[in-house]
Motif scaffolding. Structure first.
Motif, short mmCIF file in Angstrom:
data_model
loop_
_atom_site.label_atom_id
_atom_site.label_comp_id
_atom_site.label_asym_id
_atom_site.label_seq_id
_atom_site.Cartn_x
_atom_site.Cartn_y
_atom_site.Cartn_z
N GLN A 23 35.18 11.69 -29.29
CA GLN A 23 36.02 12.89 -29.35
C GLN A 23 37.32 12.66 -28.58
OE1 GLN A 23 34.48 16.44 -27.49
NE2 GLN A 23 35.83 17.77 -28.65
N VAL A 24 38.42 12.65 -29.29
CA VAL A 24 39.74 12.50 -28.69
C VAL A 24 40.58 13.70 -29.10
CG1 VAL A 24 41.82 11.09 -28.54
CG2 VAL A 24 39.58 9.99 -28.74
N VAL A 25 41.19 14.36 -28.14
CA VAL A 25 42.00 15.53 -28.45
C VAL A 25 43.45 15.28 -28.06
CG1 VAL A 25 40.05 17.10 -28.11
CG2 VAL A 25 41.61 16.66 -26.23
N HIS A 26 44.34 15.89 -28.81
CA HIS A 26 45.75 15.91 -28.45
C HIS A 26 45.96 17.08 -27.50
CE1 HIS A 26 46.35 13.15 -31.77
NE2 HIS A 26 45.69 13.99 -32.55
N ALA A 27 46.69 16.86 -26.45
CA ALA A 27 46.83 17.92 -25.46
C ALA A 27 48.23 17.95 -24.87
CB ALA A 27 45.81 17.75 -24.34
N ARG A 28 48.68 19.14 -24.60
CA ARG A 28 49.89 19.36 -23.81
C ARG A 28 49.46 20.06 -22.53
NH1 ARG A 28 55.42 21.74 -26.16
NH2 ARG A 28 55.46 19.54 -26.77
N PHE A 29 49.93 19.56 -21.40
CA PHE A 29 49.62 20.18 -20.13
C PHE A 29 50.90 20.72 -19.50
CE2 PHE A 29 46.14 17.04 -20.53
CZ PHE A 29 45.06 17.92 -20.46
N TYR A 30 50.92 22.02 -19.26
CA TYR A 30 52.02 22.67 -18.55
C TYR A 30 51.70 22.64 -17.06
CZ TYR A 30 53.45 24.42 -23.11
OH TYR A 30 53.86 24.50 -24.41
N VAL A 31 52.70 22.33 -16.24
CA VAL A 31 52.48 22.18 -14.80
C VAL A 31 53.46 23.05 -14.03
CG1 VAL A 31 51.55 19.86 -15.02
CG2 VAL A 31 54.00 20.16 -14.68
N SER A 32 53.03 23.51 -12.88
CA SER A 32 53.86 24.38 -12.06
C SER A 32 54.89 23.60 -11.26
CB SER A 32 52.98 25.19 -11.11
OG SER A 32 52.27 24.32 -10.23
N ASP A 33 54.65 22.33 -11.07
CA ASP A 33 55.55 21.48 -10.28
C ASP A 33 55.78 20.19 -11.07
OD1 ASP A 33 56.39 19.39 -8.31
OD2 ASP A 33 56.13 21.03 -6.88
N ARG A 34 57.02 19.80 -11.19
CA ARG A 34 57.36 18.62 -12.00
C ARG A 34 56.64 17.37 -11.52
NH1 ARG A 34 63.51 16.56 -13.47
NH2 ARG A 34 62.87 14.93 -14.93
N ARG A 35 56.37 17.30 -10.23
CA ARG A 35 55.71 16.11 -9.69
C ARG A 35 54.30 15.93 -10.24
NH1 ARG A 35 56.58 17.37 -3.48
NH2 ARG A 35 56.40 19.47 -4.37
N LEU A 36 53.68 17.02 -10.71
CA LEU A 36 52.34 16.90 -11.27
C LEU A 36 52.33 16.12 -12.57
CD1 LEU A 36 50.93 20.47 -10.55
CD2 LEU A 36 50.08 18.31 -9.62
N ILE A 37 53.49 16.00 -13.24
CA ILE A 37 53.56 15.18 -14.45
C ILE A 37 53.21 13.73 -14.14
CG2 ILE A 37 55.14 14.30 -16.22
CD1 ILE A 37 56.58 16.95 -16.17
N GLN A 38 53.44 13.32 -12.91
CA GLN A 38 53.15 11.94 -12.52
C GLN A 38 51.66 11.67 -12.40
OE1 GLN A 38 55.59 9.67 -12.04
NE2 GLN A 38 57.25 11.13 -12.40
N ARG A 39 50.85 12.72 -12.37
CA ARG A 39 49.43 12.53 -12.17
C ARG A 39 48.75 12.03 -13.45
NH1 ARG A 39 47.31 14.33 -7.44
NH2 ARG A 39 45.79 12.78 -8.08
N ASP A 40 47.62 11.36 -13.27
CA ASP A 40 46.85 10.85 -14.40
C ASP A 40 46.37 12.01 -15.27
OD1 ASP A 40 43.95 9.94 -15.48
OD2 ASP A 40 45.30 8.22 -15.30
N VAL A 41 46.24 11.75 -16.58
CA VAL A 41 45.83 12.82 -17.49
C VAL A 41 44.44 13.34 -17.19
CG1 VAL A 41 47.36 12.10 -19.35
CG2 VAL A 41 45.05 11.13 -19.22
N THR A 42 43.58 12.52 -16.61
CA THR A 42 42.25 13.00 -16.25
C THR A 42 42.35 14.05 -15.14
OG1 THR A 42 41.97 11.14 -14.72
CG2 THR A 42 41.10 10.87 -16.95
N PHE A 43 43.29 13.87 -14.24
CA PHE A 43 43.52 14.87 -13.19
C PHE A 43 44.00 16.18 -13.80
CE2 PHE A 43 46.35 17.14 -10.36
CZ PHE A 43 45.68 17.15 -9.15
N LEU A 44 44.94 16.09 -14.75
CA LEU A 44 45.49 17.28 -15.37
C LEU A 44 44.42 18.01 -16.19
CD1 LEU A 44 48.95 15.88 -16.56
CD2 LEU A 44 48.45 17.20 -14.50
N SER A 45 43.61 17.26 -16.93
CA SER A 45 42.56 17.91 -17.72
C SER A 45 41.52 18.55 -16.82
CB SER A 45 41.90 16.90 -18.66
OG SER A 45 41.19 15.90 -17.93
N HIS A 46 41.24 17.92 -15.67
CA HIS A 46 40.30 18.49 -14.71
C HIS A 46 40.85 19.82 -14.19
CE1 HIS A 46 36.81 17.59 -12.00
NE2 HIS A 46 37.38 18.55 -11.30
N ALA A 47 42.13 19.84 -13.88
CA ALA A 47 42.75 21.07 -13.38
C ALA A 47 42.74 22.17 -14.43
CB ALA A 47 44.17 20.78 -12.92
N ALA A 48 42.97 21.78 -15.70
CA ALA A 48 42.91 22.77 -16.79
C ALA A 48 41.50 23.33 -16.93
CB ALA A 48 43.38 22.14 -18.10
#
Length: 435
Positions: A311-336
């Motif tokens: 299972q692979v999904v396409h995802a867009r992650f909106y972040v409150s701070d631009r620096r969070l874009i630098q984080r790994d996608v697993t971190f962003l998905s965990h936060a979501a």
């Protein structure tokens, strides 16, 4: 009458795809390179539009621009084994390393390939650098990592693995990073053989983040009126519950508002949750990407359930701070996932009631992902993609107990794991799907 042209790709009724030999060879090279820029795709794959349509190629937005890579289906088609198949992050790291070396002008020459025997991972590149000096020739093992470079833990593993050989054989170990500062302090303690070099490859203008033409997900704009009205409320709740999204009054109240109020609700939630997915933007707030075009975001693809590699999904992650874009996608998905748990628990985005653990720094093992504050005390909230082993779960529950939390609420994206954890650990476990 002109002769009929040979189709670029053929999709059989069973879904199998037949490729020309030239296209097959190009896809194998793409796999070896990790990912391609827009100009590389145009040069080597003129039939790219058909390959996207057949589900063989995909785009990922990164800190260096949008790159094209093979999907799991594309990897299988070219004969990549499960061992050879690369995750999205591995593919993008290979592409970043290749493009960074090109930007630096460093050569992959035959006379330094002997260094590969010291790389047990097979992920480093042996190159000749301009750092020749007393006792060494400038030969180096190089590896790059996006989005923000190597963590100190990752660098320490490299130090343990390569220090003795690098010093004895006289070669450099060089880490390439899009971040100007990360890892520099630790590397400075090993100046004789280790370097962290900041490099951001320049991509053609057409490869900017805004050139992502493949939709993130199927979308139907809800208009300016409320998304749900009393007559459709129950039916909508039932339909979402059938898909694993068990929402309550808080969700109903948001989608019952006009568009402007929903935009305001999204921004208020993002300030607390820190990360919200594009799927949640539509499902929780009834909004389109154009409604929040000024919010920092990153587009990618990933595997949201640890036990389901297919299972692979396409995802867009909106972040409150631009620096969070630098984080790994697993971190962003965990936060979501943590943000989804807040909505499932019917908790408003109030920082006095919901204390999120998502921060710019590293997550701390002993602390929960969020803390729910009620009149009965503090409850630890933890999201688990399915990667936590029994020992990890036991350690976390023990740590939460030692910190005097009144209760623990666990979230997982899979129904089978939800049932198993609830029975084995006597936990309240929520089916939590941010995607």
């Amino acid at each position: 009458m002109s002769a009929p042209t040979t189709p670029k790709i053929v999709v059989a009724e069973e879904g199998d795809v037949v490729l020309r030999r030239r296209t097959h060879t190009a896809l194998q090279q793409l796999h070896a390179d990790g990912a391609w820029r827009a100009d590389e795709v145009a040069a080597h794959l003129p039939e790219a539009a058909d390959l996207y349509g057949a589900g063989l190629l995909d785009r990922a937005s990164t800190v260096i621009g949008t790159l094209t890579l093979l999907t799991p289906r594309g990897q299988r088609l070219i004969g990549s084994t499960a061992r050879q198949a690369g995750s999205v992050s591995r593919q993008l790291d290979r592409a970043y390393t290749r493009l960074a070396l090109k930007e630096l002008g460093w050569s992959v020459t035959p006379d330094v390939q002997y260094l590969r025997q010291y790389d047990r991972t097979g992920r480093m590149t042996a190159v000749m650098t301009p750092f020749a000096g007393e006792g060494d020739s400038g030969a180096a093992l190089v590896i790059g990592k996006m989005p923000g470079g190597f963590s100190n833990t990752g660098i320490r593993h490299l130090i343990t693995r390569l220090r003795s050989n690098a010093l004895r054989r006289g070669f450099w170990v060089i880490l390439l990073s899009p971040s100007a500062r990360r890892g520099q302090q630790l590397a400075a303690t090993h100046p004789a053989w280790l370097k962290v070099i900041h490099v951001v490859p320049r991509l053609p203008q057409a490869s900017s983040q805004d050139d992502l033409t493949v939709p993130i997900f199927a979308f139907k704009g809800p208009g300016d009126d409320p998304v749900i009205v009393p007559e459709t409320e129950q039916l909508t709740l039932e339909r979402l519950a059938a898909r694993g999204h068990y929402y309550g009054p808080l969700w109903v109240s948001v989608l019952s508002r006009p568009r402007a109020a929903r935009v305001a609700a999204f921004r208020q939630a993002l300030a607390v949750d820190r990360v919200i997915s594009g799927h949640q933007l539509f499902r929780l707030y009834g909004l389109e990407p154009s409604d929040v075009h000024d919010v920092h975001h990153v587009d990618t693809q990933l595997k949201p359930v640890h036990s389901d590699a297919a299972q692979v999904v396409h995802a867009r992650f909106y972040v409150s701070d631009r620096r969070l874009i630098q984080r790994d996608v697993t971190f962003l998905s965990h936060a979501a996932g943590v943000a989804e748990m807040r909505v499932l628990l019917n908790v408003p985005p109030d920082p006095s009631r919901w204390l999120t653990g998502v921060a710019l720094g590293r997550r701390e093992f002993c602390k929960p992902d969020a803390v729910l504050v009620t009149e009965f005390g503090r409850t630890a909230v933890e999201y688990d993609t399915g990667s936590y082993t029994r020992s990890v779960i036991a350690d976390k529950l023990g740590a939460f107990r030692d910190q005097s939390y009144e209760d623990v609420i666990w979230g997982v994206p899979g129904e089978a794991r939800r049932e198993r954890l609830a029975q084995e650990w006597d936990l309240r476990v929520l089916l939590t799907r941010w995607f």
